[in-house]
Motif scaffolding. Structure first.
Motif, PDB file in Angstrom:
ATOM      1  N   LYS A 128       0.860  -1.177   0.000  1.00  0.00           N
ATOM      2  CA  LYS A 128       0.000   0.000   0.000  1.00  0.00           C
ATOM      3  C   LYS A 128       0.898   1.229   0.000  1.00  0.00           C
ATOM      4  CE  LYS A 128      -4.013  -1.791   2.411  1.00  0.00           C
ATOM      5  NZ  LYS A 128      -4.923  -1.636   3.536  1.00  0.00           N
ATOM      6  N   TYR A 129       0.411   2.271  -0.662  1.00  0.00           N
ATOM      7  CA  TYR A 129       1.176   3.505  -0.660  1.00  0.00           C
ATOM      8  C   TYR A 129       0.251   4.710  -0.681  1.00  0.00           C
ATOM      9  CZ  TYR A 129       0.322   4.442  -5.625  1.00  0.00           C
ATOM     10  OH  TYR A 129      -0.264   4.728  -6.828  1.00  0.00           O
ATOM     11  N   SER A 130       0.800   5.834  -0.270  1.00  0.00           N
ATOM     12  CA  SER A 130       0.130   7.122  -0.313  1.00  0.00           C
ATOM     13  C   SER A 130       1.139   8.092  -0.895  1.00  0.00           C
ATOM     14  CB  SER A 130      -0.257   7.533   1.105  1.00  0.00           C
ATOM     15  OG  SER A 130      -0.780   8.828   1.108  1.00  0.00           O
ATOM     16  N   ARG A 131       0.687   8.938  -1.818  1.00  0.00           N
ATOM     17  CA  ARG A 131       1.627   9.842  -2.477  1.00  0.00           C
ATOM     18  C   ARG A 131       0.903  11.121  -2.865  1.00  0.00           C
ATOM     19  NH1 ARG A 131       4.286  10.445  -7.713  1.00  0.00           N
ATOM     20  NH2 ARG A 131       6.487  10.711  -7.321  1.00  0.00           N
ATOM     21  N   SER A 132       1.402  12.230  -2.397  1.00  0.00           N
ATOM     22  CA  SER A 132       0.817  13.528  -2.723  1.00  0.00           C
ATOM     23  C   SER A 132       1.892  14.385  -3.373  1.00  0.00           C
ATOM     24  CB  SER A 132       0.294  14.205  -1.461  1.00  0.00           C
ATOM     25  OG  SER A 132      -0.261  15.457  -1.780  1.00  0.00           O
ATOM     26  N   THR A 133       1.623  14.868  -4.566  1.00  0.00           N
ATOM     27  CA  THR A 133       2.569  15.729  -5.275  1.00  0.00           C
ATOM     28  C   THR A 133       1.841  16.975  -5.755  1.00  0.00           C
ATOM     29  OG1 THR A 133       2.143  14.675  -7.394  1.00  0.00           O
ATOM     30  CG2 THR A 133       3.937  13.758  -6.075  1.00  0.00           C
TER      31      THR A 133
END
Length: 86
Positions: free
Chosen positions: A20-25
């Motif tokens: 699982k991952y979370s990524r905000s750019t």
């Protein structure tokens, strides 16, 4: 990078990896790639996965990818390669 030590894949081994991952750019289309390697950050590549922006750090995605067959006790290293959007 992140290192996961002494992962026991057993005699039969594994050929899939789920994470699982979370990524905000800032850029919506700024994608990246996660690489998974055995033994070190330059060890044999066992899997590679594209990751995209999830919008916020609170939004998580689950991904399952195929890997090379892994057996026994291994150290697994994960690193991210960043790519700028189109």
């Amino acid at each position: 990078y992140a290192a996961y030590y002494n992962i026991d894949f057993g005699e039969t081994g594994a050929s899939k990896l789920t994470f699982k991952y979370s990524r905000s750019t800032e850029k919506e289309d700024a994608n990246g790639t996660l690489e998974f390697r055995l033994g070190s950050t330059t060890g044999p590549l066992i899997a590679k996965a594209s990751i995209e922006n999830t919008g916020t750090w609170q939004n998580w995605k689950e991904v399952t990818i195929d890997t090379a067959r892994i057996t026994g006790v291994q150290n697994v290293y994960r690193s991210e390669e960043r790519r700028v959007g189109k």
